[in-house]
Design an enzyme around this catalytic site. Structure first.
Site, short mmCIF file in Angstrom:
data_model
loop_
_atom_site.label_atom_id
_atom_site.label_comp_id
_atom_site.label_asym_id
_atom_site.label_seq_id
_atom_site.Cartn_x
_atom_site.Cartn_y
_atom_site.Cartn_z
N ASN A 216 52.89 -29.30 -4.87
CA ASN A 216 52.71 -28.58 -3.62
C ASN A 216 52.26 -29.58 -2.57
O ASN A 216 51.68 -30.60 -2.91
CB ASN A 216 51.61 -27.53 -3.76
CG ASN A 216 52.07 -26.30 -4.51
OD1 ASN A 216 53.09 -26.32 -5.17
ND2 ASN A 216 51.32 -25.25 -4.38
N ALA A 280 42.34 -26.03 -4.70
CA ALA A 280 43.52 -26.81 -5.06
C ALA A 280 44.81 -26.01 -4.89
O ALA A 280 44.84 -24.81 -5.13
CB ALA A 280 43.40 -27.28 -6.51
N ASP A 284 52.76 -23.93 -9.36
CA ASP A 284 52.92 -22.70 -10.17
C ASP A 284 53.70 -22.97 -11.44
O ASP A 284 53.51 -22.30 -12.44
CB ASP A 284 53.64 -21.63 -9.33
CG ASP A 284 52.74 -21.14 -8.21
OD1 ASP A 284 51.58 -20.82 -8.50
OD2 ASP A 284 53.19 -21.10 -7.04
N PRO A 311 49.05 -22.37 -16.11
CA PRO A 311 47.93 -21.41 -16.19
C PRO A 311 47.40 -21.13 -14.79
O PRO A 311 47.36 -22.03 -13.94
CB PRO A 311 46.89 -22.15 -17.03
CG PRO A 311 47.25 -23.60 -16.92
CD PRO A 311 48.74 -23.65 -16.71
N PHE A 330 41.43 -19.65 -2.53
CA PHE A 330 42.06 -19.93 -1.25
C PHE A 330 43.47 -19.36 -1.27
O PHE A 330 44.06 -19.21 -2.33
CB PHE A 330 42.11 -21.45 -1.01
CG PHE A 330 40.94 -21.95 -0.19
CD1 PHE A 330 39.65 -21.88 -0.70
CD2 PHE A 330 41.13 -22.45 1.09
CE1 PHE A 330 38.57 -22.31 0.04
CE2 PHE A 330 40.05 -22.89 1.85
CZ PHE A 330 38.78 -22.82 1.32
N LYS A 344 45.87 -10.59 -2.92
CA LYS A 344 45.51 -11.68 -3.85
C LYS A 344 44.10 -11.51 -4.40
O LYS A 344 43.85 -11.76 -5.58
CB LYS A 344 45.65 -13.02 -3.12
CG LYS A 344 45.58 -14.20 -4.05
CD LYS A 344 46.13 -15.46 -3.42
CE LYS A 344 47.62 -15.33 -3.18
NZ LYS A 344 48.22 -16.52 -2.62
#
Ligand code: C5P
Length: 402
Positions: A216, A280, A284, A311, A330, A344
């Site tokens: 990412n 972080a 995914d 995970p 985050f 989320k």
């Protein structure tokens, strides 16, 4: 008032030469300094150099102290307001942690209740060795302030944490240590003193083959700023960092990892914690089977990557028996930021989500506009530099965990 007096113990490492510059800075700040040079230290610099710079007699062995009534080893530490060990070698740290007193330096360190500031410098592998990390943790538990070494190129040709911080940075820590009321450890009296804070930051890299990876976009700046702000409030900060090129903030224990699975294992090993802030940008997916050799361009069929799910560290922590009392996640979103963050929050099972709109140039940039989403509601902050976002967030956290 008498100016502060420093007892400087110079250990045996190539960084010993930087102790000379430190003496200059200590004296420039109006303090006095006396030096103990270990046998190893004397292989790198001479007692004459230290004597000339400190304008004080230099002691190298217990047997230098011919007249115990005049200047015994007890007196050496008793006259000091602060003992600074610089450079603190792996060997010196080990002996300090074990209470060994087989030299003048180690005897002085054992026979004192004067505050001690240790400035390690050593090869990266020696620093990262479990034995050294164990010794550092024990010394910190004992109340010794151990500064984390800098990251960078080392005299031995390697690269990584282990470099002695610049003398100007060491001087700042000396002044901070002297400013603390006596008997207080580093951070004591601050709102997060005694709290263990776990922070993840940066991206993870998931190897495709030895030269390629999936990742990412994340600079790690916001997570590192949060680690710095937490340490400034007195917390015992453990920063688990993906691959980023950022210096370790002062007073922070850093664990470097590469992949999501390594990050998950490092988080698990760092538990229990009072507070966890997972910043972080974890990948995914990883490749189900990374190639051992570089995948070659054949000119024919394109390679097909088989992916496996990584995970979810945040969700895992939310359901762990050792779940921290405050768990903050985050969320980087490009649209409907608050709505997605609320979803989320429920999905991950954490307490707060710090949501930011990354449709602009937040990634790698200096500023961030965030919304703090909790079960109680949403608090939106204006666009601020990332270190101010970090400070405000840690102050808010300190308010609720107090
Ligand atoms: O699911 P998403 O990646 O958007 O969630 C972001 C939050 O979850 C961040 O706090 C991030 O650090 C955390 N996360 C995690 N492990 C993952 C993915 C995300 O801890 N595998």
């Amino acid at each position: 008032m008498k100016p502060p007096h420093i007892l400087l113990i110079v250990g045996g490492g190539i960084a010993a030469y930087k102790a000379c510059e430190l003496i200059r800075l200590i004296r420039k700040a109006g303090m006095t300094v006396r030096c103990v040079l270990t046998e190893g230290g004397a292989q790198f610099i001479t007692p004459m150099t230290l004597a000339a710079l400190s304008e004080n007699e230099v002691f190298t062995t217990l047997w230098d102290l011919k007249n115990e009534t005049e200047m015994g080893h007890i007196q050496l530490s008793r006259e000091a307001d602060l003992i600074v060990v610089c450079p603190a070698t792996a060997d010196l740290l080990a002996k300090m942690a074990a209470g060994i007193s087989d030299s003048l330096a180690t005897t002085v360190l054992l026979a004192t209740d004067t505050p001690v500031l240790a400035v390690p410098a050593m090869n990266v592998r020696m620093w990262q060795h479990a034995a050294t990390q164990r010794n550092v943790a024990r010394l910190r538990d004992d109340g010794v302030t151990v500064i984390d070494p800098d990251d960078g190129a080392m005299a031995c040709g390697e690269f990584g944490p282990g470099r002695l911080p610049e003398p100007v940075a060491i001087m700042e820590r000396i002044e901070a240590a002297l400013a603390r009321p006596s008997g207080l450890r580093e951070g004591q009296g601050l709102p997060l003193y005694g709290k263990r804070v776990l922070i993840t930051a940066g991206p993870t890299h998931e190897p495709i083959d030895p030269v390629r990876y999936i990742a990412n976009r994340s600079s790690g700046k916001q997570g590192f700023a949060i680690a710095a702000a937490a340490a400034a409030l007195g917390a015992d900060v453990h920063l688990i960092a993906g691959p980023v090129h950022l210096p370790t903030p002062p007073g922070v224990t850093r664990i470097d990892v590469e992949t999501a699975r390594e990050m998950a294992a490092a988080v698990d090993a760092a538990l229990p914690a009072d507070i966890a802030i997972l910043v972080a940008a974890v990948a995914d997916w990883r490749t189900a089977d990374a190639a051992d050799q570089k995948i070659k361009k054949t000119g024919g069929a394109l390679p097909v990557l088989q992916l496996a799910e990584n995970p979810d560290i945040l969700a895992g922590l939310a359901h762990d028996a050792r779940r921290p009392a405050l768990l903050v996640g985050f969320a980087a979103e490009t649209e409907n930021v608050v709505e997605h963050a609320q979803a989320k929050l429920a999905r991950k099972g954490c307490d707060w989500i710090v949501a930011n709109d990354v449709s602009g140039d937040v990634m790698g940039g200096a500023d961030n506009a965030v919304h703090i989403v909790t079960a109680q509601g949403v608090e939106s902050w204006s666009n601020l530099p990332k270190d101010q976002v970090a400070r405000k967030l840690m102050e808010k956290i300190a308010d609720v965990v107090r």
